[in-house]
Design a protein around this motif. Sequence first.
Motif, mmCIF file in Angstrom:
data_model
loop_
_atom_site.group_PDB
_atom_site.id
_atom_site.type_symbol
_atom_site.label_atom_id
_atom_site.label_comp_id
_atom_site.label_asym_id
_atom_site.label_seq_id
_atom_site.Cartn_x
_atom_site.Cartn_y
_atom_site.Cartn_z
ATOM 1 N N ASP B 343 -12.727 -54.277 88.802
ATOM 2 C CA ASP B 343 -13.048 -54.574 90.202
ATOM 3 C C ASP B 343 -14.319 -53.807 90.521
ATOM 4 O O ASP B 343 -14.264 -52.635 90.867
ATOM 5 N N ILE B 344 -15.453 -54.431 90.329
ATOM 6 C CA ILE B 344 -16.725 -53.717 90.416
ATOM 7 C C ILE B 344 -17.615 -54.313 91.509
ATOM 8 O O ILE B 344 -17.427 -55.445 91.932
ATOM 9 N N SER B 345 -18.581 -53.514 91.955
ATOM 10 C CA SER B 345 -19.494 -54.038 92.976
ATOM 11 C C SER B 345 -20.893 -53.469 92.801
ATOM 12 O O SER B 345 -21.077 -52.393 92.237
ATOM 13 N N VAL B 346 -21.861 -54.226 93.259
ATOM 14 C CA VAL B 346 -23.252 -53.783 93.377
ATOM 15 C C VAL B 346 -23.759 -54.294 94.720
ATOM 16 O O VAL B 346 -23.052 -55.046 95.403
ATOM 17 N N ILE B 377 -18.286 -62.536 96.389
ATOM 18 C CA ILE B 377 -19.688 -62.346 96.054
ATOM 19 C C ILE B 377 -20.537 -62.081 97.294
ATOM 20 O O ILE B 377 -21.588 -61.449 97.210
ATOM 21 N N GLY B 378 -20.065 -62.518 98.453
ATOM 22 C CA GLY B 378 -20.786 -62.274 99.707
ATOM 23 C C GLY B 378 -20.893 -60.801 100.041
ATOM 24 O O GLY B 378 -21.751 -60.391 100.810
ATOM 25 N N ASP B 379 -20.008 -59.977 99.456
ATOM 26 C CA ASP B 379 -20.163 -58.541 99.653
ATOM 27 C C ASP B 379 -20.347 -57.790 98.340
ATOM 28 O O ASP B 379 -20.088 -56.589 98.266
ATOM 29 N N GLY B 380 -20.817 -58.487 97.332
ATOM 30 C CA GLY B 380 -21.199 -57.840 96.077
ATOM 31 C C GLY B 380 -20.053 -57.409 95.184
ATOM 32 O O GLY B 380 -20.230 -56.658 94.234
ATOM 33 N N ASN B 381 -18.866 -57.903 95.483
ATOM 34 C CA ASN B 381 -17.660 -57.480 94.765
ATOM 35 C C ASN B 381 -17.217 -58.537 93.750
ATOM 36 O O ASN B 381 -16.899 -59.664 94.110
ATOM 37 N N LEU B 382 -17.203 -58.149 92.477
ATOM 38 C CA LEU B 382 -16.862 -59.088 91.405
ATOM 39 C C LEU B 382 -15.611 -58.645 90.675
ATOM 40 O O LEU B 382 -15.458 -57.470 90.347
ATOM 41 N N HIS B 383 -14.761 -59.608 90.393
ATOM 42 C CA HIS B 383 -13.596 -59.319 89.565
ATOM 43 C C HIS B 383 -13.857 -59.862 88.175
ATOM 44 O O HIS B 383 -14.002 -61.068 87.988
ATOM 45 N N ARG B 414 -26.145 -48.200 85.966
ATOM 46 C CA ARG B 414 -27.569 -48.511 85.927
ATOM 47 C C ARG B 414 -27.986 -49.312 87.166
ATOM 48 O O ARG B 414 -29.101 -49.169 87.654
ATOM 49 N N HIS B 415 -27.089 -50.147 87.668
ATOM 50 C CA HIS B 415 -27.402 -50.940 88.871
ATOM 51 C C HIS B 415 -26.949 -50.237 90.150
ATOM 52 O O HIS B 415 -26.936 -50.847 91.226
ATOM 53 N N GLY B 416 -26.561 -48.979 90.047
ATOM 54 C CA GLY B 416 -26.144 -48.226 91.229
ATOM 55 C C GLY B 416 -24.906 -48.801 91.892
ATOM 56 O O GLY B 416 -24.779 -48.789 93.114
ATOM 57 N N GLY B 417 -23.983 -49.301 91.093
ATOM 58 C CA GLY B 417 -22.808 -49.972 91.657
ATOM 59 C C GLY B 417 -21.584 -49.094 91.727
ATOM 60 O O GLY B 417 -21.655 -47.882 91.537
ATOM 61 N N SER B 418 -20.459 -49.715 92.026
ATOM 62 C CA SER B 418 -19.191 -48.998 92.155
ATOM 63 C C SER B 418 -18.217 -49.439 91.074
ATOM 64 O O SER B 418 -18.052 -50.632 90.818
ATOM 65 N N ILE B 419 -17.542 -48.466 90.466
ATOM 66 C CA ILE B 419 -16.530 -48.779 89.447
ATOM 67 C C ILE B 419 -15.221 -49.227 90.080
ATOM 68 O O ILE B 419 -14.319 -49.697 89.404
ATOM 69 N N SER B 420 -15.115 -49.071 91.400
ATOM 70 C CA SER B 420 -13.942 -49.615 92.085
ATOM 71 C C SER B 420 -14.329 -50.036 93.489
ATOM 72 O O SER B 420 -14.510 -49.207 94.370
ATOM 73 N N ALA B 421 -14.470 -51.322 93.673
ATOM 74 C CA ALA B 421 -14.942 -51.840 94.952
ATOM 75 C C ALA B 421 -13.851 -51.791 96.007
ATOM 76 O O ALA B 421 -14.085 -51.401 97.140
ATOM 77 N N GLU B 422 -12.640 -52.208 95.616
ATOM 78 C CA GLU B 422 -11.583 -52.247 96.627
ATOM 79 C C GLU B 422 -10.223 -51.805 96.105
ATOM 80 O O GLU B 422 -9.293 -51.694 96.886
ATOM 81 N N HIS B 423 -10.083 -51.532 94.826
ATOM 82 C CA HIS B 423 -8.771 -51.162 94.294
ATOM 83 C C HIS B 423 -8.510 -49.655 94.298
ATOM 84 O O HIS B 423 -7.385 -49.231 94.109
ATOM 85 N N GLY B 424 -9.560 -48.866 94.484
ATOM 86 C CA GLY B 424 -9.377 -47.418 94.436
ATOM 87 C C GLY B 424 -9.453 -46.883 93.007
ATOM 88 O O GLY B 424 -9.613 -47.647 92.046
#
Lengths: 467, 467
Positions: B343-346, B377-383, B414-424
Amino acid sequence: MNDASSDLIDRLRAAVPEARVLTEPDDLQTYGKDWTRQFEPRPLAIILPRDTGQVQAIVNFANENKVALVPSGGRTGLSAGAVAANGELVVAFDLMNNISDFSASDRTVKCQAGVITEQLQQFAADQGLYYPVDFASAGSSQLGGNLSTNAGGIKVIRYGMSRDWVAGLTVVTGKGEILELNRDLVKNNTGYDLRHLFIGAEGTLGFITEATMRLTRPPENLQVLVLGLADLTNTMDVLQAYQQKLDLTAYEFFSHQAMGHVLAHGDTPAPFETEAPYYALLEFEATSEAVMETAMALFEECVEKGWVLDGVVSQNETQARKLWQLRERISESIAPRTPYKNDISVVVSRVPLFLSEIDAVVREHYPDFEIIWFGHIGDGNLHLNILKPETMDKTEFFSRCATVNQWVFDIVARHGGSISAEHGVGMTKKPYLRFTRSETEISYLRAIKQVFDPNGIINPGKLFDPE
Amino acid sequence: MNDASSDLIDRLRAAVPEARVLTEPDDLQTYGKDWTRQFEPRPLAIILPRDTGQVQAIVNFANENKVALVPSGGRTGLSAGAVAANGELVVAFDLMNNISDFSASDRTVKCQAGVITEQLQQFAADQGLYYPVDFASAGSSQLGGNLSTNAGGIKVIRYGMSRDWVAGLTVVTGKGEILELNRDLVKNNTGYDLRHLFIGAEGTLGFITEATMRLTRPPENLQVLVLGLADLTNTMDVLQAYQQKLDLTAYEFFSHQAMGHVLAHGDTPAPFETEAPYYALLEFEATSEAVMETAMALFEECVEKGWVLDGVVSQNETQARKLWQLRERISESIAPRTPYKNDISVVVSRVPLFLSEIDAVVREHYPDFEIIWFGHIGDGNLHLNILKPETMDKTEFFSRCATVNQWVFDIVARHGGSISAEHGVGMTKKPYLRFTRSETEISYLRAIKQVFDPNGIINPGKLFDPE
């Protein structure tokens, strides 16, 4: 300036050679205060860094030399949160006003802390977008200050507070560490959100040096409605009726007395002939004919129920601006009367009762005081202004107002309200913090301060006294 | 159970006689885990308090007896944030599911932590209002868990995260102190906002026991559009085109492979005959004819530019639901294939590049893995879901996925993203926290944990390891 101070400033210049340092008495006066006038400015010196690295160097210098720092933005604060009254070094952000890294798909833009609110609003407009946080001091307030006080303003009911528009922050903590908070992400659930801790901290944990701000699409065809209300409780009836069917962008309120000052000030006409004790100003996007029809049907309904005595809707943009002036010019029109200001809030449903209780107390004990009520009633935020009787001495007036304060805040506490809705605590509201936050809560606030600023060098004596 | 444990539980019962205590093996299994299956549940016992006072008594008991506590809501977590694998006492909120103090003018309602998401949604609907945070587990997830993980879901683009709907919180800190945070106010600038510190803290600072939640007006005449996209980068082109003219309530995305599983699962028809590599699902309020016309004109424009290959708009509510199934049934349809979930995001603008880099790496090294992409995808969150090849052993599959993880998170970093967008973060993402938060940041997180939970008894080993 004594030798020790002079030596300290020399070493400061050497430690951060790229920053500008000011020591002239005029500069100390200007940069040492905000819009409050309660404390005499007495800063050591003013330093103007140009980037985050220089801010870090300043904090490191301050820790090594045990110098207290005070952040200074546009100095439009109303709680003395940015006043340097005790020989502090003022860190002013005027030279950090760069806007960069605009992204159309993310609708974000990076701002240094010294960017002026209006500069950001204008930048957004130039991109066909909108920065919705707006208030009277937009022309001089700086973003770093807005975020440190979580500034609100006139569009909160629709767009929220400054907090809600921050995608990411760069901060320098009181320990001199740079943190990049939240990486501008919409979704990022990876532990405690320190971004929200720095927002509203009034610069007591460290300095906000950069912020990535979100923008949104501009509102369309804004319509303004001014209604004369039969009674105070009708403010809530009308709010609820409209909110069920329309998304309001503003719901403001002012008393007949408040409007009287604006009318006497000249240039702004009365909205209609009927006199009413209270007025509400509503704004919404008329995106279609149907929306206008709904608004008009609601108006009829409110008149039929006896809540509304009369009303007017803007026929064009010029008239909309004129109607807004009825609300926006209140502060300006009462300024010559040396108003004593309070910025309090309760949950929206309690507003009528809360307001009448305070009104009654003040009127009973101070029949010679003129009380001016206005505020962002759609979000429970009321501005209580007490005007100085022309014949009363300023010192006596303020000392009597301090007594009033105690009663007002007792009522605030009884209704579970806030002693500072949007102005922050700073020094002027510090003695009253316990009316809104419990002693236990305050002990946690102190402990958090200790984590970020163990030497107590960052804006000491604001929010609470050092232990 | 050994004698020491048995004695401890007896004393617990005596200390909090009003709470229910469970010790049966079945209960330990059920309450000791969430939806992850990586850790074997091994709780000491389960305790079910009925109010905030009992939670406080449990925390006091835990501090006195050095017992670790694990909060347990609907146990739908996907990061093992609520798993008791080390003899902890589980505090489950099933008996705290009261909804009270609804206020129509404030549009707020008070919920105990055990209120089920759907229960709150239904309550709001019964009042003619709307609670907009929604996701697949709404039928069993509890509000306390939603807030502790700052749950997102399918409406974030319009309505934000769980965080954005919290007017006030009651918490019991790890020190056993009850705090009432924010008093349900819209505007309250009186020092650090501890409410935002507890939201998303995954129960590591203390327990959220009650929350006052905001409600809003229900959306009107929702329309759903499914578009077949020519290329990945078109997801952003289309998003930007629509966002400039319409307020979207959802913008979801799924790959052709993802849709293939839903179609094979049966009961959901393809949206149109044209095959496309990627699909976008858009939802918006068609509040007037003009809005529908705008949406259709945008569709024509997107087709002309070659971004969109084909599309369909819902003709009625039933069809809208069918179109949503194309997105909502993905998880269910791939469940039998033991998917490995990320559950990642950029930031939104980086999605296309980010997605193709990860896709390329995984395809190159694991050509035998089937990769299923979908997300908000509208908030950059990909599963990112990797499906187990039918013939591969489960242990081998998960160990190979752990290797993939490292590469994926390198790209995220590298893309400054999050390793957990919404799962914690919980336990499963704990080893990767440093890919999103710097070591310095993590040191501050640890120090804050120390402030609220000095004995380290509240959900230890989640988010980060005890020092």
